[in-house]
Design a protein around this motif. Structure first.
Motif, PDB file in Angstrom:
ATOM      1  N   GLN A  22       0.836  -0.909   0.223  1.00 48.78           N
ATOM      2  CA  GLN A  22       0.410  -0.009   0.288  1.00 48.78           C
ATOM      3  C   GLN A  22       1.030   1.509  -0.224  1.00 48.78           C
ATOM      4  O   GLN A  22       1.554   1.195   1.102  1.00 48.78           O
ATOM      5  N   HIS A  41      -2.041  -1.791  -3.953  1.00 50.78           N
ATOM      6  CA  HIS A  41      -3.273  -0.631  -3.882  1.00 50.78           C
ATOM      7  C   HIS A  41      -2.232   0.721  -3.922  1.00 50.78           C
ATOM      8  O   HIS A  41      -1.008   0.795  -2.913  1.00 50.78           O
ATOM      9  N   ASP A  65      -9.062  -0.356 -11.227  1.00 51.63           N
ATOM     10  CA  ASP A  65      -9.799   0.041  -9.821  1.00 51.63           C
ATOM     11  C   ASP A  65      -8.433   0.708  -9.100  1.00 51.63           C
ATOM     12  O   ASP A  65      -9.210   0.164  -7.713  1.00 51.63           O
ATOM     13  N   ARG A  66      -6.918  -0.291  -8.616  1.00 52.33           N
ATOM     14  CA  ARG A  66      -5.918  -0.091  -7.268  1.00 52.33           C
ATOM     15  C   ARG A  66      -5.614   0.326  -6.871  1.00 52.33           C
ATOM     16  O   ARG A  66      -4.745   0.921  -6.346  1.00 52.33           O
ATOM     17  N   PRO A  74     -13.111   8.953   0.524  1.00 50.57           N
ATOM     18  CA  PRO A  74     -13.681   7.569   0.470  1.00 50.57           C
ATOM     19  C   PRO A  74     -12.187   6.480  -0.546  1.00 50.57           C
ATOM     20  O   PRO A  74     -12.808   5.328  -0.693  1.00 50.57           O
ATOM     21  N   ASP A  75     -12.265   7.543  -1.898  1.00 53.77           N
ATOM     22  CA  ASP A  75     -10.615   6.311  -2.460  1.00 53.77           C
ATOM     23  C   ASP A  75      -9.979   6.313  -1.336  1.00 53.77           C
ATOM     24  O   ASP A  75      -9.114   4.955  -1.792  1.00 53.77           O
ATOM     25  N   THR A  76      -9.003   6.994  -1.158  1.00 59.52           N
ATOM     26  CA  THR A  76      -8.658   6.462   0.394  1.00 59.52           C
ATOM     27  C   THR A  76      -8.842   5.022   0.839  1.00 59.52           C
ATOM     28  O   THR A  76      -8.163   4.095   1.038  1.00 59.52           O
ATOM     29  N   GLU A  77     -10.104   5.590   2.142  1.00 57.24           N
ATOM     30  CA  GLU A  77     -11.025   4.025   3.125  1.00 57.24           C
ATOM     31  C   GLU A  77     -11.002   3.093   1.865  1.00 57.24           C
ATOM     32  O   GLU A  77     -10.631   1.811   1.829  1.00 57.24           O
ATOM     33  N   ARG A  78     -11.134   3.176   0.662  1.00 57.38           N
ATOM     34  CA  ARG A  78     -11.854   2.141  -0.193  1.00 57.38           C
ATOM     35  C   ARG A  78     -10.255   1.213  -0.430  1.00 57.38           C
ATOM     36  O   ARG A  78     -10.458  -0.130  -0.568  1.00 57.38           O
ATOM     37  N   LEU A  79      -8.560   2.208  -0.252  1.00 64.78           N
ATOM     38  CA  LEU A  79      -7.892   1.252  -1.114  1.00 64.78           C
ATOM     39  C   LEU A  79      -6.830   1.186  -0.297  1.00 64.78           C
ATOM     40  O   LEU A  79      -6.356   0.075  -0.630  1.00 64.78           O
ATOM     41  N   ASP A 108      -5.738   0.239   4.052  1.00 68.80           N
ATOM     42  CA  ASP A 108      -6.185  -0.933   4.946  1.00 68.80           C
ATOM     43  C   ASP A 108      -5.246  -0.017   5.443  1.00 68.80           C
ATOM     44  O   ASP A 108      -3.787  -0.200   5.882  1.00 68.80           O
TER      45      ASP A 108
END
Length: 272
Positions: free
Chosen positions: A75, A101, A123-124, A142-147, A149
């Motif tokens: 990540q 990601h 999408d990663r 939202p994109d940070t939270e999606r990709l 952890d």
């Protein structure tokens, strides 16, 4: 984030930006006459700047490859990522593991436009429009939270960007570093470097020139001791804090910084 840091989506071709000047130095095409003119003026006093930019880009690529291969990082959160060029962070890392990601963060609206066009089918990876000082906004996007952890190790990158923000108790580099580090789990990585000079005349000239050229979107050229302060409490990876062309070069004949009126200085630290 203070109101004066609120972002504009307008692209002003007449005012140079650090991102577009960097793009020009790397041989890119996403820049304007104002950016190229500013680079020409800068080169009159600090002629090593193009080599410095190229070496910094190679450092970033080596670091991402090393972190993915040797330290198992999957990540990346890249602050002040700049305009897309060849071998971006996600491309280097995903060649090693396609499931890596990456979230890019930049306040330049041109970066947002070009970055999202590049990543339409990926999408990663995402690009978000935010000021690097806006930690809550970035981590809660939202994109940070999606990709990303954040219960797992993440590499946070501040590659050649802190000279773009001024000193401040709440929004200066040290405050940003401490705010971000407090959110990272052990094993996470912080890559940090910036333009430094031990010559006060060079520091003053470049700081004043860039502040005027970018109409206030600049911080200052600092010294090595300032960069070292950001790494306090981190386990610094070998070879330590260095001029970045000497950070784990691929070969003994790899390009080096030729003159040292100013250099890109920094390294990588591990959160323990």
């Amino acid at each position: 984030m203070p109101a004066e840091n609120q972002l504009s989506t307008h692209i002003d071709q007449n005012v140079p930006t650090a991102a577009r000047m960097y793009d020009h130095y790397l041989g890119g095409k996403d820049n304007y006459a104002a950016d190229r003119s500013a680079c020409e003026e800068l080169d009159k006093v600090v002629p090593s700047t193009r080599r410095l930019a190229l070496n910094n880009r190679r450092f970033l690529q080596r670091a991402v490859r090393t972190l993915t291969q040797e330290y198992g990082i999957r990540q990346f959160l890249d602050h002040g990522s700049g305009l897309p060029t060849q071998d971006n962070v996600h491309q280097v890392a995903q060649r090693i593991d396609p499931d890596v990601h990456v979230v890019y963060v930049d306040n330049d609206p041109m970066v947002l436009v070009h970055g999202r066009a590049l990543l339409q089918q990926d999408d990663r990876t995402a690009v978000i429009h935010a000021d690097m000082r806006s930690t809550d906004e970035i981590f809660g996007h939202p994109d940070t939270e999606r990709l990303i952890d954040f219960s797992q190790p993440v590499a946070v990158l501040f590659n050649s960007v802190f000279h773009c923000i001024p000193d401040s108790d709440t929004d200066g580099p040290l405050a940003v570093v401490e705010r971000v580090r407090s959110r990272l789990v052990p094993g996470s990585i912080m890559l940090m470097c910036q333009l430094v000079s031990e010559d006060p005349e060079v520091r003053d000239f470049v700081t004043n020139f860039m502040d005027q050229a970018t109409q206030g979107h600049w911080g200052r050229v600092r010294q090595e001791k300032d960069v070292a302060e950001w790494f306090e409490g981190l386990e610094i990876l070998e070879p330590g804090l260095v001029e970045v062309s000497t950070w784990r070069p691929d070969t003994e004949v790899a390009p080096r910084q030729l003159t040292h009126e100013w250099v890109e200085f920094g390294g990588i630290g591990v959160v323990r």
